[in-house]
Design a protein around this motif. Structure first.
Motif, short mmCIF file in Angstrom:
data_model
loop_
_atom_site.label_atom_id
_atom_site.label_comp_id
_atom_site.label_asym_id
_atom_site.label_seq_id
_atom_site.Cartn_x
_atom_site.Cartn_y
_atom_site.Cartn_z
N MET A 168 0.82 -1.04 0.30
CA MET A 168 0.07 0.04 0.08
C MET A 168 1.02 1.35 -0.27
N GLU A 169 0.89 2.33 -1.20
CA GLU A 169 1.94 3.69 -1.03
C GLU A 169 0.88 3.99 0.29
N ARG A 170 1.77 5.05 0.75
CA ARG A 170 1.75 5.74 2.51
C ARG A 170 1.78 7.43 2.37
N ILE A 171 1.31 7.77 2.20
CA ILE A 171 1.25 9.46 1.44
C ILE A 171 1.20 10.54 2.91
N VAL A 172 2.31 11.53 3.53
CA VAL A 172 1.87 12.43 4.40
C VAL A 172 2.29 14.01 3.62
N ILE A 173 1.12 14.53 3.96
CA ILE A 173 1.37 15.88 2.62
C ILE A 173 1.10 17.54 4.44
N LEU A 174 2.50 18.23 3.78
CA LEU A 174 2.63 18.79 4.83
C LEU A 174 2.09 20.28 4.57
N THR A 175 0.99 21.12 5.27
CA THR A 175 0.93 22.34 4.87
C THR A 175 1.32 23.64 5.89
N GLY A 176 1.23 24.62 5.29
CA GLY A 176 1.88 25.51 6.04
C GLY A 176 0.81 27.15 5.71
N ALA A 177 0.98 28.23 5.94
CA ALA A 177 0.29 29.39 5.41
C ALA A 177 0.10 29.26 4.09
N GLY A 178 1.27 29.02 2.94
CA GLY A 178 1.10 29.57 1.53
C GLY A 178 -0.01 29.13 1.30
N ILE A 179 -1.00 27.23 1.72
CA ILE A 179 -2.01 26.99 1.30
C ILE A 179 -3.40 28.28 1.46
N SER A 180 -3.33 28.38 2.22
CA SER A 180 -4.71 29.65 2.95
C SER A 180 -4.59 30.67 2.00
N ARG A 181 -3.62 31.84 1.10
CA ARG A 181 -2.97 33.00 1.50
C ARG A 181 -4.33 33.04 -0.11
N GLU A 182 -4.74 32.07 -0.98
CA GLU A 182 -5.70 32.63 -1.80
C GLU A 182 -6.23 32.52 -1.44
N SER A 183 -7.04 32.09 -0.29
CA SER A 183 -8.34 32.14 -0.18
C SER A 183 -8.31 33.44 1.09
N GLY A 184 -7.69 33.99 0.97
CA GLY A 184 -7.76 35.18 1.57
C GLY A 184 -7.40 35.69 3.88
N LEU A 185 -6.09 34.23 3.83
CA LEU A 185 -5.41 34.29 5.09
C LEU A 185 -4.39 35.15 4.50
N ASP A 186 -3.83 35.73 5.37
CA ASP A 186 -1.95 36.14 5.94
C ASP A 186 -1.29 34.83 5.92
N THR A 187 0.08 34.83 5.34
CA THR A 187 1.10 33.95 5.59
C THR A 187 1.55 35.33 6.77
N PHE A 188 2.20 34.28 7.71
CA PHE A 188 3.42 35.02 8.54
C PHE A 188 4.38 35.73 8.08
#
Ligand code: BJW
Length: 228
Positions: A1-21
């Motif tokens: 079974m293939e296993r994947i881990v994704i790590l997200t930070g503030a940049g993924i929400s930037r285009e929703s309108g939330l500021d990064t740090f």
């Protein structure tokens, strides 16, 4: 079974309108990190910290997930029924945009904006309206609620589960994080020892040399392209 881990930070929400740090005009250019993001800052001036998070809660109510959040929810579905083992989305973000986009197997290592934590009894009730020093904890009645987030010098959450998932993964993907805050900044190096590593960010980070595959540009473009 293939296993994947994704790590997200503030940049993924930037285009929703939330500021990064740390980008130009970001949160750390608006407020002093020492005042609002340390236990000492909260001890000195809890009202200022409550205002900071209440303001961000109201902002969060007015934004929606973007194409990058949706693409990750789609990817999780593609991993199928056993996805609890196969797919883990680790987010440093305290917003709930991954959940609103349909992601299920999400861990918030820096806590959740829409939860409070009682310093007296440890419960983490949902936030319902503004939190102030006068707001009593629903469980114990004490006026000891703080934001359920992880400040500098505090231990991030779910670390055992995250470390196990990284050690077992075949693919590790870092999205929209500057790789400056530990322990998250160390995950790519740990994964690179055995897994295929991918960086999706606006610009190369200080960790760029650790990745086998990179794609630079806005998350709403790079993430759907990576997923499909
Ligand atoms: C886009 C984009 C678009 C923009 N599309 N991309 C010295 C050395 C090493 C460590 C330390 C040290 N001194 C102190 C430490 C420890 C400290 C630390 O790391 N400090 C560093 C700053 C040096 N860490 C801690 O204290 C942590 N705890 C800890 O270490 O406990 C001990 C421990 C020991 C062993 C194991 C485990 C633990 C706790 C850290 C808590 C961080 N908390 C915050 C606030 C959370 C609540 C809140 O939101 O208010 O978490 S700080 C803030 O930074 C927030 C974020 O989750 C975190 C990371 O930021 P992120 O997400 O990377 O955002 P940015 O703005 O930095 O980057 C955005 C990126 O997006 C950029 O690259 C852009 O290019 C990109 N981007 N638009 C795609 N459209």
């Amino acid at each position: 079974m293939e296993r994947i881990v994704i790590l997200t930070g503030a940049g993924i929400s930037r285009e929703s309108g939330l500021d990064t740090f740390r980008d130009e005009g970001g949160i750390w250019s608006q407020v002093r990190l020492e005042d609002v993001c340390t236990p000492e800052g909260f001890e000195r001036n809890p009202a200022m910290v409550d205002d900071f998070y209440n303001h961000r809660r109201l902002e969060l109510k007015n934004v929606t997930p973007n194409a990058a959040h949706s693409a990750l929810a789609e990817l999780e579905k593609a991993y199928g029924e056993n996805r609890d083992d196969a797919f883990l989305l680790v987010t440093q973000n305290i917003d709930d945009l991954h959940e609103r986009a349909g992601s299920r197997n999400v861990v918030h290592m820096h806590g959740e904006l829409l939860r409070l934590r009682c310093l007296a009894c440890g419960v983490t009730p949902a936030w319902e309206g503004a939190c102030t020093r006068e707001t009593p904890c629903p469980e114990c009645g004490q006026k000891t609620l703080r934001p359920d987030v992880v400040w500098f010098g505090e231990m991030p959450l779910h670390m055992e589960r995250i470390m196990q998932a990284i050690d077992a993964c075949d693919t590790f993907v870092a999205i929209g994080t500057s790789a400056t805050v530990y322990p998250a900044a160390g995950f790519a190096g740990q994964a690179a020892q055995h897994a295929h590593t991918v960086e999706l960010n606006l610009v190369p980070t200080g960790n760029a040399q650790l990745f086998d595959e990179v794609s630079y540009g806005p998350a709403t473009q790079t993430v759907p392209r990576f997923v499909r």
